[in-house]
Design a protein around this motif. Structure first.
Motif, PDB file in Angstrom:
ATOM      1  N   GLY A  33      50.465  -6.420  -6.451  1.00 18.54           N
ATOM      2  CA  GLY A  33      50.804  -7.485  -5.830  1.00 18.54           C
ATOM      3  C   GLY A  33      51.513  -8.481  -6.959  1.00 18.54           C
ATOM      4  O   GLY A  33      51.324  -8.049  -8.124  1.00 18.54           O
ATOM      5  N   LEU A  34      52.270  -9.457  -6.855  1.00 20.85           N
ATOM      6  CA  LEU A  34      52.797 -10.324  -7.702  1.00 20.85           C
ATOM      7  C   LEU A  34      51.916 -10.836  -8.746  1.00 20.85           C
ATOM      8  O   LEU A  34      50.515 -11.027  -8.488  1.00 20.85           O
ATOM      9  CB  LEU A  34      53.603 -11.520  -7.209  1.00 20.85           C
ATOM     10  CG  LEU A  34      54.760 -11.283  -6.329  1.00 20.85           C
ATOM     11  CD1 LEU A  34      55.247 -12.402  -5.536  1.00 20.85           C
ATOM     12  CD2 LEU A  34      55.850 -10.632  -7.164  1.00 20.85           C
ATOM     13  N   SER A  35      52.268 -11.200  -9.787  1.00 19.35           N
ATOM     14  CA  SER A  35      51.412 -11.969 -10.882  1.00 19.35           C
ATOM     15  C   SER A  35      50.806 -13.209 -10.130  1.00 19.35           C
ATOM     16  O   SER A  35      51.676 -13.980  -9.627  1.00 19.35           O
ATOM     17  CB  SER A  35      52.312 -12.349 -12.020  1.00 19.35           C
ATOM     18  OG  SER A  35      51.272 -12.996 -12.982  1.00 19.35           O
ATOM     19  N   GLY A  36      49.552 -13.505 -10.426  1.00 22.12           N
ATOM     20  CA  GLY A  36      49.007 -14.766  -9.512  1.00 22.12           C
ATOM     21  C   GLY A  36      48.836 -14.689  -8.039  1.00 22.12           C
ATOM     22  O   GLY A  36      48.246 -15.474  -7.361  1.00 22.12           O
ATOM     23  N   SER A  37      48.882 -13.288  -7.656  1.00 21.12           N
ATOM     24  CA  SER A  37      48.909 -13.059  -6.382  1.00 21.12           C
ATOM     25  C   SER A  37      47.182 -13.132  -6.079  1.00 21.12           C
ATOM     26  O   SER A  37      46.806 -13.220  -4.762  1.00 21.12           O
ATOM     27  CB  SER A  37      49.347 -11.903  -5.614  1.00 21.12           C
ATOM     28  OG  SER A  37      48.926 -10.773  -6.388  1.00 21.12           O
ATOM     29  N   GLY A  38      46.447 -12.807  -6.893  1.00 28.91           N
ATOM     30  CA  GLY A  38      45.008 -12.743  -6.531  1.00 28.91           C
ATOM     31  C   GLY A  38      44.171 -11.496  -6.868  1.00 28.91           C
ATOM     32  O   GLY A  38      43.174 -11.232  -6.403  1.00 28.91           O
ATOM     33  N   LYS A  39      45.161 -10.601  -7.379  1.00 29.73           N
ATOM     34  CA  LYS A  39      44.691  -9.224  -7.585  1.00 29.73           C
ATOM     35  C   LYS A  39      42.941  -9.013  -8.563  1.00 29.73           C
ATOM     36  O   LYS A  39      42.187  -8.506  -7.883  1.00 29.73           O
ATOM     37  CB  LYS A  39      45.396  -8.322  -8.250  1.00 29.73           C
ATOM     38  CG  LYS A  39      46.934  -7.902  -7.707  1.00 29.73           C
ATOM     39  CD  LYS A  39      47.619  -7.079  -8.288  1.00 29.73           C
ATOM     40  CE  LYS A  39      48.027  -7.671  -9.801  1.00 29.73           C
ATOM     41  NZ  LYS A  39      48.858  -9.049  -9.774  1.00 29.73           N
ATOM     42  N   SER A  40      43.255  -9.700  -9.481  1.00 27.99           N
ATOM     43  CA  SER A  40      41.989  -9.715 -10.547  1.00 27.99           C
ATOM     44  C   SER A  40      40.693 -10.562  -9.690  1.00 27.99           C
ATOM     45  O   SER A  40      39.744  -9.896  -9.620  1.00 27.99           O
ATOM     46  CB  SER A  40      42.357 -10.467 -11.693  1.00 27.99           C
ATOM     47  OG  SER A  40      42.740  -9.608 -12.647  1.00 27.99           O
ATOM     48  N   THR A  41      41.117 -11.586  -9.175  1.00 24.17           N
ATOM     49  CA  THR A  41      40.031 -12.156  -8.442  1.00 24.17           C
ATOM     50  C   THR A  41      39.363 -11.617  -7.446  1.00 24.17           C
ATOM     51  O   THR A  41      38.113 -11.552  -7.202  1.00 24.17           O
ATOM     52  CB  THR A  41      40.787 -13.620  -7.774  1.00 24.17           C
ATOM     53  OG1 THR A  41      41.362 -14.277  -8.957  1.00 24.17           O
ATOM     54  CG2 THR A  41      39.612 -14.534  -7.146  1.00 24.17           C
ATOM     55  N   ILE A  42      40.203 -10.809  -6.438  1.00 27.79           N
ATOM     56  CA  ILE A  42      39.630 -10.076  -5.291  1.00 27.79           C
ATOM     57  C   ILE A  42      39.030  -8.904  -5.811  1.00 27.79           C
ATOM     58  O   ILE A  42      37.944  -8.504  -5.386  1.00 27.79           O
ATOM     59  CB  ILE A  42      40.812  -9.855  -4.194  1.00 27.79           C
ATOM     60  CG1 ILE A  42      41.474 -11.311  -3.739  1.00 27.79           C
ATOM     61  CG2 ILE A  42      40.142  -8.935  -3.176  1.00 27.79           C
ATOM     62  CD1 ILE A  42      42.708 -11.178  -2.915  1.00 27.79           C
ATOM     63  N   GLN A 139      53.093 -21.565  -7.705  1.00 22.97           N
ATOM     64  CA  GLN A 139      52.273 -22.940  -8.027  1.00 22.97           C
ATOM     65  C   GLN A 139      51.180 -22.703  -8.686  1.00 22.97           C
ATOM     66  O   GLN A 139      50.466 -23.583  -9.385  1.00 22.97           O
ATOM     67  CB  GLN A 139      52.072 -23.434  -6.381  1.00 22.97           C
ATOM     68  CG  GLN A 139      52.445 -24.647  -6.125  1.00 22.97           C
ATOM     69  CD  GLN A 139      52.564 -25.005  -4.659  1.00 22.97           C
ATOM     70  OE1 GLN A 139      51.895 -24.088  -3.867  1.00 22.97           O
ATOM     71  NE2 GLN A 139      53.512 -25.922  -4.332  1.00 22.97           N
ATOM     72  N   ARG A 140      50.335 -21.612  -8.369  1.00 27.67           N
ATOM     73  CA  ARG A 140      48.955 -21.328  -9.041  1.00 27.67           C
ATOM     74  C   ARG A 140      49.433 -21.293 -10.465  1.00 27.67           C
ATOM     75  O   ARG A 140      48.530 -21.693 -11.250  1.00 27.67           O
ATOM     76  CB  ARG A 140      48.655 -20.091  -8.461  1.00 27.67           C
ATOM     77  CG  ARG A 140      48.055 -20.356  -7.019  1.00 27.67           C
ATOM     78  CD  ARG A 140      47.679 -18.835  -6.621  1.00 27.67           C
ATOM     79  NE  ARG A 140      47.044 -18.940  -5.264  1.00 27.67           N
ATOM     80  CZ  ARG A 140      46.687 -17.735  -4.455  1.00 27.67           C
ATOM     81  NH1 ARG A 140      47.149 -16.363  -5.157  1.00 27.67           N
ATOM     82  NH2 ARG A 140      46.290 -17.717  -3.214  1.00 27.67           N
ATOM     83  N   ASP A 141      50.202 -20.440 -10.868  1.00 26.38           N
ATOM     84  CA  ASP A 141      50.534 -20.167 -12.400  1.00 26.38           C
ATOM     85  C   ASP A 141      49.833 -20.526 -13.111  1.00 26.38           C
ATOM     86  O   ASP A 141      49.509 -20.917 -14.254  1.00 26.38           O
ATOM     87  CB  ASP A 141      51.738 -21.038 -12.542  1.00 26.38           C
ATOM     88  CG  ASP A 141      52.754 -20.505 -13.780  1.00 26.38           C
ATOM     89  OD1 ASP A 141      52.478 -19.292 -14.044  1.00 26.38           O
ATOM     90  OD2 ASP A 141      53.610 -21.068 -14.317  1.00 26.38           O
ATOM     91  N   PRO A 142      48.262 -19.648 -13.214  1.00 29.95           N
ATOM     92  CA  PRO A 142      47.319 -20.117 -14.035  1.00 29.95           C
ATOM     93  C   PRO A 142      47.431 -19.683 -15.259  1.00 29.95           C
ATOM     94  O   PRO A 142      46.859 -20.251 -16.435  1.00 29.95           O
ATOM     95  CB  PRO A 142      46.147 -19.055 -13.391  1.00 29.95           C
ATOM     96  CG  PRO A 142      46.940 -18.093 -12.787  1.00 29.95           C
ATOM     97  CD  PRO A 142      47.991 -18.355 -12.389  1.00 29.95           C
ATOM     98  N   LYS A 143      48.478 -18.798 -15.757  1.00 30.35           N
ATOM     99  CA  LYS A 143      48.621 -18.369 -17.230  1.00 30.35           C
ATOM    100  C   LYS A 143      49.853 -19.024 -17.926  1.00 30.35           C
ATOM    101  O   LYS A 143      50.454 -18.894 -18.779  1.00 30.35           O
ATOM    102  CB  LYS A 143      48.629 -16.878 -17.592  1.00 30.35           C
ATOM    103  CG  LYS A 143      47.454 -16.232 -17.109  1.00 30.35           C
ATOM    104  CD  LYS A 143      47.441 -14.855 -17.262  1.00 30.35           C
ATOM    105  CE  LYS A 143      46.481 -14.032 -16.495  1.00 30.35           C
ATOM    106  NZ  LYS A 143      46.970 -12.797 -16.051  1.00 30.35           N
ATOM    107  N   GLU A 178      45.864 -19.353   1.723  1.00 33.74           N
ATOM    108  CA  GLU A 178      45.064 -20.296   2.301  1.00 33.74           C
ATOM    109  C   GLU A 178      43.991 -19.368   3.143  1.00 33.74           C
ATOM    110  O   GLU A 178      43.584 -19.643   4.176  1.00 33.74           O
ATOM    111  CB  GLU A 178      45.625 -20.930   3.508  1.00 33.74           C
ATOM    112  CG  GLU A 178      46.658 -22.126   2.751  1.00 33.74           C
ATOM    113  CD  GLU A 178      47.437 -22.935   3.706  1.00 33.74           C
ATOM    114  OE1 GLU A 178      47.009 -22.924   4.856  1.00 33.74           O
ATOM    115  OE2 GLU A 178      48.160 -23.877   3.186  1.00 33.74           O
ATOM    116  N   VAL A 179      43.421 -18.475   2.390  1.00 33.47           N
ATOM    117  CA  VAL A 179      42.421 -17.337   2.823  1.00 33.47           C
ATOM    118  C   VAL A 179      41.152 -17.566   1.679  1.00 33.47           C
ATOM    119  O   VAL A 179      41.619 -17.370   0.606  1.00 33.47           O
ATOM    120  CB  VAL A 179      42.900 -15.916   3.014  1.00 33.47           C
ATOM    121  CG1 VAL A 179      41.732 -15.253   3.721  1.00 33.47           C
ATOM    122  CG2 VAL A 179      44.070 -16.002   3.873  1.00 33.47           C
ATOM    123  N   ALA A 180      39.757 -17.658   2.259  1.00 37.37           N
ATOM    124  CA  ALA A 180      38.947 -17.599   1.139  1.00 37.37           C
ATOM    125  C   ALA A 180      38.758 -16.150   0.635  1.00 37.37           C
ATOM    126  O   ALA A 180      38.931 -15.444   1.238  1.00 37.37           O
ATOM    127  CB  ALA A 180      37.594 -18.096   1.736  1.00 37.37           C
TER     128      ALA A 180
END
Ligand code: ADP
Length: 198
Positions: A33-42, A139-143, A178-180
């Motif tokens: 997925g895109l950078s910031g999509s949530g891959k690492s988190t999930i 929008q998230r753009d954590p880095k 918008e999903v936990a």
């Protein structure tokens, strides 16, 4: 070039032996997925859940691999392809060791993901598409990477100046807007249970 003097050694202890002692079916969970999509988190949250269930796992994550094994590689198309190829080979070895391997790499090209899929047996590769709209990732753009990419400071940035090819037939499709995170984790765990990996 592979020398003709190199032969593959079959081990006395097999993949089957190594995985049955762990009470699991080894597999690669390939998050893309895109950078910031949530891959690492999930992927991290899935690994934590599996660990708590007593499963044996290993998470290969983009930045960490680039610090070591792939520190000689950049972000040109050629280097990205080699990056994914090496990760695929490592993941394959880990599957042979009986582990559930989780990987979190943008891996923007279908051809490269398919190449990894083809390294292992049919049931040993699960493509997990973390599908988050570009606007949300930006929008998230954590880095702060999107900001830099928009300013032209990062060439070949996926989604901005380099393409992302969404998986055509991912085994698991997660819409991560918008999903936990827990809900996404549950989806992956359910898949693993349903298909008897765990
Ligand atoms: P990637 O590994 O795809 O680059 P990350 O896992 O680093 O993405 O996530 C990017 C950002 O998005 C992080 O700040 C993370 O906390 C956040 N994030 C991830 N998943 C969710 C979610 N389901 N809801 C809200 N924020 C999320």
């Amino acid at each position: 070039m592979t020398s003709k003097n190199i032969v593959w050694h079959d081990h006395k202890v097999t993949k089957q032996d190594r995985s049955s002692i762990k009470k699991q079916k080894p597999v690669i969970l390939w998050f893309t997925g895109l950078s910031g999509s949530g891959k690492s988190t999930i992927a991290n949250a899935v690994e934590t859940k599996l660990y708590k269930m007593g499963k044996h796992t290993y998470l290969l994550d983009g930045d960490n691999i680039r610090h070591g094994l792939n520190k000689d590689l950049g972000f040109s198309e050629e280097d990205r392809i080699e990056n994914i190829r090496r990760i695929g080979e490592v993941a394959k070895l880990f599957v042979d060791s009986g582990l559930i391997v989780l990987t979190a790499f943008i891996s923007p090209f279908q051809k490269d993901r398919d190449q990894v899929r083809n390294l292992v047996n049919d049931e040993e590769f699960i493509e997990v598409y973390v599908d988050t709209p570009l606007e949300v990732c930006e929008q998230r753009d954590p880095k702060g990477l999107y900001k830099k990419a928009r300013a032209g400071e990062i060439p070949d940035f996926t989604g901005i100046s380099s393409p992302y090819e969404p998986p055509k037939n991912p085994e698991i499709h997660i819409k991560n807007d918008e999903v936990a995170v827990e809900e996404c984790v549950e989806k992956v765990i359910e898949y693993l249970k349903e298909h008897k990996y765990i």
